[in-house]
Enzyme design. Structure first.
Site, PDB file in Angstrom:
ATOM      1  N   GLN A 174     -12.437 -55.471  -5.686  1.00  0.00           N
ATOM      2  CA  GLN A 174     -13.447 -56.516  -5.452  1.00  0.00           C
ATOM      3  C   GLN A 174     -12.790 -57.740  -4.774  1.00  0.00           C
ATOM      4  O   GLN A 174     -11.792 -57.582  -4.102  1.00  0.00           O
ATOM      5  CB  GLN A 174     -14.164 -56.918  -6.759  1.00  0.00           C
ATOM      6  CG  GLN A 174     -15.120 -55.865  -7.303  1.00  0.00           C
ATOM      7  CD  GLN A 174     -14.443 -54.772  -8.071  1.00  0.00           C
ATOM      8  OE1 GLN A 174     -13.608 -55.027  -8.902  1.00  0.00           O
ATOM      9  NE2 GLN A 174     -14.801 -53.543  -7.806  1.00  0.00           N
TER      10      GLN A 174
ATOM     11  N   LYS B 109      -8.881 -54.395   1.920  1.00  0.00           N
ATOM     12  CA  LYS B 109      -7.672 -54.306   1.100  1.00  0.00           C
ATOM     13  C   LYS B 109      -7.052 -52.920   1.169  1.00  0.00           C
ATOM     14  O   LYS B 109      -5.836 -52.779   1.163  1.00  0.00           O
ATOM     15  CB  LYS B 109      -7.999 -54.615  -0.371  1.00  0.00           C
ATOM     16  CG  LYS B 109      -8.457 -56.036  -0.620  1.00  0.00           C
ATOM     17  CD  LYS B 109      -8.796 -56.270  -2.081  1.00  0.00           C
ATOM     18  CE  LYS B 109     -10.008 -55.521  -2.557  1.00  0.00           C
ATOM     19  NZ  LYS B 109     -11.290 -55.897  -1.957  1.00  0.00           N
TER      20      LYS B 109
ATOM     21  N   GLY C 258     -14.577 -49.844  -3.417  1.00  0.00           N
ATOM     22  CA  GLY C 258     -14.616 -48.877  -2.326  1.00  0.00           C
ATOM     23  C   GLY C 258     -13.546 -49.256  -1.318  1.00  0.00           C
ATOM     24  O   GLY C 258     -13.689 -50.240  -0.611  1.00  0.00           O
ATOM     25  N   HIS C 259     -12.461 -48.543  -1.322  1.00  0.00           N
ATOM     26  CA  HIS C 259     -11.378 -48.829  -0.388  1.00  0.00           C
ATOM     27  C   HIS C 259     -11.356 -47.750   0.692  1.00  0.00           C
ATOM     28  O   HIS C 259     -11.236 -46.570   0.390  1.00  0.00           O
ATOM     29  CB  HIS C 259     -10.027 -48.853  -1.116  1.00  0.00           C
ATOM     30  CG  HIS C 259      -9.885 -50.032  -2.021  1.00  0.00           C
ATOM     31  ND1 HIS C 259      -8.850 -50.174  -2.902  1.00  0.00           N
ATOM     32  CD2 HIS C 259     -10.652 -51.120  -2.171  1.00  0.00           C
ATOM     33  CE1 HIS C 259      -8.996 -51.314  -3.560  1.00  0.00           C
ATOM     34  NE2 HIS C 259     -10.086 -51.899  -3.134  1.00  0.00           N
TER      35      HIS C 259
ATOM     36  N   THR D 243     -18.664 -59.539 -10.828  1.00  0.00           N
ATOM     37  CA  THR D 243     -18.354 -58.348 -11.599  1.00  0.00           C
ATOM     38  C   THR D 243     -17.847 -58.808 -12.973  1.00  0.00           C
ATOM     39  O   THR D 243     -17.865 -60.014 -13.261  1.00  0.00           O
ATOM     40  CB  THR D 243     -17.370 -57.442 -10.825  1.00  0.00           C
ATOM     41  OG1 THR D 243     -17.323 -56.163 -11.465  1.00  0.00           O
ATOM     42  CG2 THR D 243     -15.971 -58.037 -10.719  1.00  0.00           C
TER      43      THR D 243
ATOM     44  N   GLY E  54     -15.334 -59.152  -1.851  1.00  0.00           N
ATOM     45  CA  GLY E  54     -15.023 -57.724  -1.797  1.00  0.00           C
ATOM     46  C   GLY E  54     -15.116 -57.192  -0.380  1.00  0.00           C
ATOM     47  O   GLY E  54     -15.538 -57.897   0.550  1.00  0.00           O
ATOM     48  N   ASP E  55     -14.665 -55.953  -0.200  1.00  0.00           N
ATOM     49  CA  ASP E  55     -14.747 -55.255   1.094  1.00  0.00           C
ATOM     50  C   ASP E  55     -13.978 -55.965   2.196  1.00  0.00           C
ATOM     51  O   ASP E  55     -14.389 -55.952   3.361  1.00  0.00           O
ATOM     52  CB  ASP E  55     -16.219 -55.074   1.526  1.00  0.00           C
ATOM     53  CG  ASP E  55     -17.047 -54.457   0.421  1.00  0.00           C
ATOM     54  OD1 ASP E  55     -16.568 -53.486  -0.184  1.00  0.00           O
ATOM     55  OD2 ASP E  55     -18.148 -54.972   0.141  1.00  0.00           O
TER      56      ASP E  55
ATOM     57  N   GLY F  27     -23.624 -47.578  -0.121  1.00  0.00           N
ATOM     58  CA  GLY F  27     -24.285 -47.422   1.171  1.00  0.00           C
ATOM     59  C   GLY F  27     -25.224 -48.579   1.507  1.00  0.00           C
ATOM     60  O   GLY F  27     -25.888 -48.568   2.535  1.00  0.00           O
TER      61      GLY F  27
END
Ligand code: IMP
Length: 427
Positions: free
Chosen positions: A225, A16, A40-41, A240, A12-13, A302
């Protein structure tokens, strides 16, 4: 090439959001097909930074219809608040116009969030480190056939009946664990308030998607993800709860065979949030430096992200398992300033060497990684706009990855901005 799918190839992260935003130019529809507001995009346009969690990234461009397809889990309160935040900064979000929601998409309700937190406490040391958004319990109820779907919001009478049954069962489970009871008499009116905002978006998105595919309209399927968090392919149980890759598209009522192009996205190094194996993790000041230079703190929670060198064993596996056609490499700029950049090229478990990712091995947390060391570069590369403008060592790093992973890397990103991209020019 009309239907493309963008999938994260790590944990993930991977960036994307930025890639989807880039490719969304000229696209008619952007479709989220899995996950929920655990995603979170981040997309940076000019001075403005947008953090999207549930809304498809196409929402930031005019003339794109955005779809939350079957397979996505929707927290209606979160969705309303995300819509309001975007509207407050001048982004148009009109349910029924540029936002459509599948009647088959499952709802995340308050008891799912409570259950997520309670289950993490029960897991103790073995906790997954979930985002606490109720994602797992909502997918659990989907598989258990006790979930409520967006289409169920149509009939308040029947909705109340279903809620009383489902919430009654959940309270039996939650109360002994000291969790708050969910009160249907409070829940129902609050839920119906969100319905007023969201209901115009509800429809059979699967039929629409198949029609648009027949009409050769340009569609971008937006993965959430990363493949190493996929419920089957990933580092189970630290994953997930859904299919992150191309298989997840089937939940949207679309055959994965309809996708012409699969684009994978990976960072030039590795990060992970939450628990679970991360073979190339650095617990030293190099890891902290990557975290600082890459601002590696979760968009959704965060939390500081765990950081390490690029893991080519895991990445090669993810690329092969997902059938990716090409790989976009992001955050190359973050690696500026290291004397040496390292790439994990094979694993050792109990003295045995693995070049192929040992999927399903219970010993992944004992892996010793063998590295290839490459010369680093000092230059700030955030202003480079052509591959040949990059320092020779940075070019060599990308060339090495392409060879080691076995997938073409036609695009490199050197910063968060829309324009900070380098098409790969081998000439
Ligand atoms: P869940 O999806 O909230 O159940 O969390 C399961 C695992 O996936 C945890 O390790 C989370 O940190 C991770 N995870 C879920 N969504 C994302 C994401 O968008 N980026 C990175 N990690 C994620």
């Amino acid at each position: 090439m009309v239907a493309s799918c963008i999938i994260g190839a790590q944990w993930g992260d991977e960036g994307k959001g930025k890639v989807i935003d880039l490719l969304a130019e000229g696209v008619d529809f952007v479709v989220r097909y899995s996950g929920g507001n655990n995603a979170g995009h981040t997309v940076v346009i000019g001075d403005q930074r947008y953090a999207l969690h549930l809304l498809p990234s196409g929402i930031l461009r005019d003339n794109i219809v955005n779809v939350l397809a079957g397979g996505v889990v929707i927290d209606p309160w979160h969705l309303v608040s995300e819509i309001e935040k975007l509207r407050a900064v001048g982004i148009r979000v009109e349910p029924g116009e540029n936002l459509l929601i599948s009647n088959s998409a499952h709802l995340i309700l308050p008891h799912h969030r409570l259950q997520d937190q309670a289950m993490e406490e029960l897991r103790g040391k073995g906790k997954i480190g979930t985002t606490g958004r109720g994602i797992g319990p909502a997918y659990q109820d989907r598989a258990n056939r006790s979930g409520l779907r967006f289409g169920d919001l149509a009939d308040p009478g029947r909705l109340a009946e279903r809620l009383r049954q489902v919430v009654g069962e959940k309270n039996l489970w939650l109360e002994p664990l000291g969790q708050d009871r969910v009160d249907v008499d409070e829940l129902l009116p609050a839920l119906l308030e969100t319905v007023e905002v969201l209901w115009p978006a509800g429809c059979d998105t699967s039929a629409l998607l198949r029609r648009w595919l027949r009409e050769d309209r340009a569609i971008l399927f937006e993965g959430a993800q990363g493949l190493m968090l996929d419920v089957d392919i990933g580092t189970y149980p630290y994953v997930t709860s859904c299919s992150v890759g191309l298989g997840g598209v089937a939940s949207a009522g679309v055959s994965p065979r309809a996708i012409d192009r699969v684009i994978l996205v990976a960072k030039a190094y590795t990060t992970r949030v939450g628990e679970g194996p991360l073979p190339t993790e650095l617990h030293d000041e190099t890891g902290q430096r990557i975290r600082d230079q890459g601002h590696e703190y979760g968009t959704t929670t965060g939390r500081p992200r765990r950081c390490g060198w690029l893991d080519a064993v895991a990445l090669r596996y993810a690329c092969e398992a997902s059938g990716g056609d090409e790989l976009y490499l992001t955050n190359l700029d973050v690696l500026s300033g290291f004397d040496v950049v390292r790439v994990g090229t094979s694993y050792e478990i109990d003295g045995e060497s693995y070049e192929v990712f040992p999927a399903g091995s219970p010993k992944l947390d004992t892996v010793r990684v063998q590295y290839e060391d490459l010369p680093g570069w000092d230059e700030d590369i955030t202003g480079c706009r052509s591959f040949t403008a990059l320092p020779a060592a940075a070019q060599a790093y990308v060339d090495f990855l392409e060879k080691t992973i076995g997938v073409a890397i036609p695009l490199v990103s050197v910063g968060p901005g829309r324009d900070q991209v380098i098409p790969r020019n081998r000439g």
